[in-house]
Design an enzyme around this catalytic site. Structure first.
Site, PDB file in Angstrom:
ATOM      1  N   GLY A  69       0.805  -1.221   0.000  1.00  0.00           N
ATOM      2  CA  GLY A  69       0.000   0.000   0.000  1.00  0.00           C
ATOM      3  C   GLY A  69       0.833   1.262   0.000  1.00  0.00           C
ATOM      4  O   GLY A  69       2.020   1.225  -0.328  1.00  0.00           O
ATOM      5  N   ALA A  70       0.198   2.398   0.382  1.00  0.00           N
ATOM      6  CA  ALA A  70       0.803   3.728   0.236  1.00  0.00           C
ATOM      7  C   ALA A  70       1.305   3.843  -1.197  1.00  0.00           C
ATOM      8  O   ALA A  70       2.474   4.123  -1.456  1.00  0.00           O
ATOM      9  CB  ALA A  70       1.915   3.964   1.257  1.00  0.00           C
ATOM     10  N   LEU A  71       0.385   3.615  -2.106  1.00  0.00           N
ATOM     11  CA  LEU A  71       0.758   3.420  -3.513  1.00  0.00           C
ATOM     12  C   LEU A  71       1.268   4.699  -4.166  1.00  0.00           C
ATOM     13  O   LEU A  71       0.806   5.800  -3.874  1.00  0.00           O
ATOM     14  CB  LEU A  71      -0.454   2.897  -4.298  1.00  0.00           C
ATOM     15  CG  LEU A  71      -1.031   1.559  -3.809  1.00  0.00           C
ATOM     16  CD1 LEU A  71      -2.183   1.118  -4.712  1.00  0.00           C
ATOM     17  CD2 LEU A  71       0.025   0.469  -3.725  1.00  0.00           C
ATOM     18  N   HIS A  72       2.249   4.513  -5.053  1.00  0.00           N
ATOM     19  CA  HIS A  72       2.812   5.618  -5.832  1.00  0.00           C
ATOM     20  C   HIS A  72       2.939   5.151  -7.284  1.00  0.00           C
ATOM     21  O   HIS A  72       2.535   4.017  -7.616  1.00  0.00           O
ATOM     22  CB  HIS A  72       4.153   6.055  -5.237  1.00  0.00           C
ATOM     23  CG  HIS A  72       5.104   4.911  -5.012  1.00  0.00           C
ATOM     24  ND1 HIS A  72       5.637   4.180  -6.040  1.00  0.00           N
ATOM     25  CD2 HIS A  72       5.572   4.351  -3.869  1.00  0.00           C
ATOM     26  CE1 HIS A  72       6.424   3.245  -5.549  1.00  0.00           C
ATOM     27  NE2 HIS A  72       6.402   3.312  -4.238  1.00  0.00           N
ATOM     28  N   GLY A 109       5.308   4.019  -8.969  1.00  0.00           N
ATOM     29  CA  GLY A 109       6.043   2.763  -9.152  1.00  0.00           C
ATOM     30  C   GLY A 109       5.087   1.581  -9.118  1.00  0.00           C
ATOM     31  O   GLY A 109       5.093   0.709  -9.997  1.00  0.00           O
ATOM     32  N   HIS A 110       4.222   1.557  -8.093  1.00  0.00           N
ATOM     33  CA  HIS A 110       3.226   0.484  -7.995  1.00  0.00           C
ATOM     34  C   HIS A 110       2.275   0.533  -9.199  1.00  0.00           C
ATOM     35  O   HIS A 110       1.945  -0.492  -9.790  1.00  0.00           O
ATOM     36  CB  HIS A 110       2.374   0.651  -6.732  1.00  0.00           C
ATOM     37  CG  HIS A 110       3.129   0.582  -5.445  1.00  0.00           C
ATOM     38  ND1 HIS A 110       3.279   1.668  -4.618  1.00  0.00           N
ATOM     39  CD2 HIS A 110       3.775  -0.442  -4.832  1.00  0.00           C
ATOM     40  CE1 HIS A 110       3.974   1.315  -3.542  1.00  0.00           C
ATOM     41  NE2 HIS A 110       4.291   0.045  -3.652  1.00  0.00           N
ATOM     42  N   LYS A 116      13.149  -2.198  -8.330  1.00  0.00           N
ATOM     43  CA  LYS A 116      13.496  -1.412  -7.138  1.00  0.00           C
ATOM     44  C   LYS A 116      13.983  -2.320  -6.001  1.00  0.00           C
ATOM     45  O   LYS A 116      14.902  -1.986  -5.275  1.00  0.00           O
ATOM     46  CB  LYS A 116      12.267  -0.592  -6.729  1.00  0.00           C
ATOM     47  CG  LYS A 116      12.265  -0.031  -5.339  1.00  0.00           C
ATOM     48  CD  LYS A 116      13.154   1.157  -5.228  1.00  0.00           C
ATOM     49  CE  LYS A 116      13.062   1.866  -3.899  1.00  0.00           C
ATOM     50  NZ  LYS A 116      12.515   1.153  -2.784  1.00  0.00           N
ATOM     51  N   SER A 163       9.298   5.525  -3.428  1.00  0.00           N
ATOM     52  CA  SER A 163       9.153   4.566  -2.335  1.00  0.00           C
ATOM     53  C   SER A 163       8.081   5.077  -1.390  1.00  0.00           C
ATOM     54  O   SER A 163       7.955   6.287  -1.196  1.00  0.00           O
ATOM     55  CB  SER A 163      10.477   4.441  -1.575  1.00  0.00           C
ATOM     56  OG  SER A 163      10.254   3.864  -0.304  1.00  0.00           O
ATOM     57  N   SER A 164       7.338   4.155  -0.812  1.00  0.00           N
ATOM     58  CA  SER A 164       6.316   4.551   0.168  1.00  0.00           C
ATOM     59  C   SER A 164       6.959   5.248   1.358  1.00  0.00           C
ATOM     60  O   SER A 164       6.314   6.015   2.055  1.00  0.00           O
ATOM     61  CB  SER A 164       5.563   3.314   0.655  1.00  0.00           C
ATOM     62  OG  SER A 164       5.084   2.587  -0.443  1.00  0.00           O
TER      63      SER A 164
HETATM   64  P1  AMP Z   1       6.037  -2.491  -1.669  1.00  0.00           P
HETATM   65  O1  AMP Z   1       4.670  -1.923  -1.534  1.00  0.00           O
HETATM   66  O2  AMP Z   1       7.126  -1.550  -1.288  1.00  0.00           O
HETATM   67  O3  AMP Z   1       6.167  -3.857  -1.040  1.00  0.00           O
HETATM   68  O4  AMP Z   1       6.256  -2.726  -3.232  1.00  0.00           O
HETATM   69  C1  AMP Z   1       5.367  -3.495  -3.990  1.00  0.00           C
HETATM   70  C2  AMP Z   1       5.961  -3.739  -5.341  1.00  0.00           C
HETATM   71  O5  AMP Z   1       6.191  -2.493  -6.000  1.00  0.00           O
HETATM   72  C3  AMP Z   1       7.315  -4.457  -5.280  1.00  0.00           C
HETATM   73  O6  AMP Z   1       7.372  -5.416  -6.326  1.00  0.00           O
HETATM   74  C4  AMP Z   1       8.295  -3.329  -5.486  1.00  0.00           C
HETATM   75  O7  AMP Z   1       9.510  -3.757  -6.072  1.00  0.00           O
HETATM   76  C5  AMP Z   1       7.531  -2.431  -6.449  1.00  0.00           C
HETATM   77  N1  AMP Z   1       8.030  -1.059  -6.400  1.00  0.00           N
HETATM   78  C6  AMP Z   1       8.282  -0.320  -5.284  1.00  0.00           C
HETATM   79  N2  AMP Z   1       8.792   0.888  -5.612  1.00  0.00           N
HETATM   80  C7  AMP Z   1       8.879   0.895  -6.970  1.00  0.00           C
HETATM   81  C8  AMP Z   1       9.342   1.866  -7.932  1.00  0.00           C
HETATM   82  N3  AMP Z   1       9.808   3.039  -7.558  1.00  0.00           N
HETATM   83  N4  AMP Z   1       9.279   1.527  -9.247  1.00  0.00           N
HETATM   84  C9  AMP Z   1       8.808   0.325  -9.642  1.00  0.00           C
HETATM   85  N5  AMP Z   1       8.350  -0.622  -8.786  1.00  0.00           N
HETATM   86  C10 AMP Z   1       8.388  -0.346  -7.474  1.00  0.00           C
END
Ligand code: AMP
Length: 284
Positions: A31-34, A36-37, A151, A187-188
């Site tokens: 969560g805390a989506l941006h 990248g997600h 990432k 990043s979140s």
């Molecule tokens: P997280 O919510 O941090 O566990 O990330 C969920 C997914 O999003 C994981 O596969 C991460 O590698 C991917 N992710 C996180 N940050 C980025 C980013 N800046 N660009 C692309 N993918 C990302």
């Protein structure tokens, strides 16, 4: 967009789609989506018929209870964003739903040297917790494709190895790292940086970029030393900066024996720990 909390309801809908011959793609998140997600969701939508995203802050992968407590949670904004990019199903389970008392979710896999370097060395137990939750979520969703970001390069390599060990038919797809305009990897955790820390944070991606250029001329160990010097500012506490083989994740002394080489780093800015990496492609 369909939204589920319960495993059973989610599974009923997914198996219905599958019986219609539809392919399923899965993007697990905390969560805390941006952006990248969201780029992973878009990639997923282009590849499959039905995109499933999970939002679950997995307690078993946090070695620091404070980090778990402070992890940003923005569910209603997240669901809005998912709706906008055309995600089909969001799964937002409780901890009890993911880890019911009567279910053994432990995973007896050995990731060997992949898991005891870099993040594995600095965050004991992190990858066991990560593999446990990814495996559990995959058993629930049963996707054809799994999308994860570059990432978290080491996480990607370990999940790839997990799928190999489990002889899983799931296709793992890597999504490129999405960055802010100045180069900071999204990043979140970035929202927790103070304005001063946010300004300094750009040095992480700048150092990686310089390292990519230096690898054209200098041996990896020297590039590593120079990078560590660049990151040596009062606002940073560097956990590691390593130049590793893209498959074995072991530090390399030369780039000639590897197909890809990856520079990976983890840095604390105050209480916030950021990771980033860049892949150095070696021409065949
Ligand atoms: P997280 O919510 O941090 O566990 O990330 C969920 C997914 O999003 C994981 O596969 C991460 O590698 C991917 N992710 C996180 N940050 C980025 C980013 N800046 N660009 C692309 N993918 C990302």
């Amino acid at each position: 967009m369909l939204q589920f909390k319960a495993v059973k309801e989610l599974q009923d809908v997914i198996s219905n789609y599958k019986s219609q011959g539809k392919s399923i793609g899965f993007v697990p998140t905390m969560g805390a989506l941006h952006k990248g997600h969201l780029s992973l969701i878009e990639h997923c939508k282009k590849t499959v018929d039905i995109a499933v995203c999970s939002i679950f802050v997995n307690p078993t992968q946090f070695n620091d209870p404070k980090d778990l407590e402070k992890y940003p949670r923005t569910i209603s904004k997240d669901t809005e964003l998912l709706e906008k990019v055309g995600n089909d199903i969001v799964f937002i389970p409780t901890v009890e739903e993911v880890y019911p008392e009567n279910l053994d979710t432990s995973l007896e896999l050995d990731f060997g040297k992949l898991a005891n370097v870099m993040e594995g060395a600095f965050r004991p137990g992190h990858f066991d917790g990560m593999a446990q939750v990814v495996n559990r979520l995959l058993e629930i969703v049963l996707p054809d494709y799994l999308f994860m970001g570059q990432k978290d390069y080491q996480q990607f390599a370990i999940v790839q190895d997990m799928l190999r060990q489990l002889k899983s038919p799931i296709q793992l797809v890597m999504g490129a790292t999405i960055r802010e305009e100045d180069g900071l990897a999204m990043s979140s955790r970035n929202v927790r940086l103070t304005p001063e820390e946010r300004q300094k944070a750009v040095l992480i991606s700048k150092t990686l970029k310089t390292a990519m250029q230096e690898l054209n001329q200098l041996p990896p160990l020297q590039v590593r030393e120079r990078s560590l010097q660049r990151l040596n500012i009062p606002e940073f506490k560097v956990d590691y900066f390593e130049i590793v083989d893209g498959i074995s994740l072991q530090p390399v002394e030369s780039i000639i024996n590897s197909k890809t080489v990856v520079a990976c780093t983890a840095v604390y800015l105050g209480a916030v720990r950021l990771i980033d990496n860049m892949i150095y492609e070696i021409n065949p």
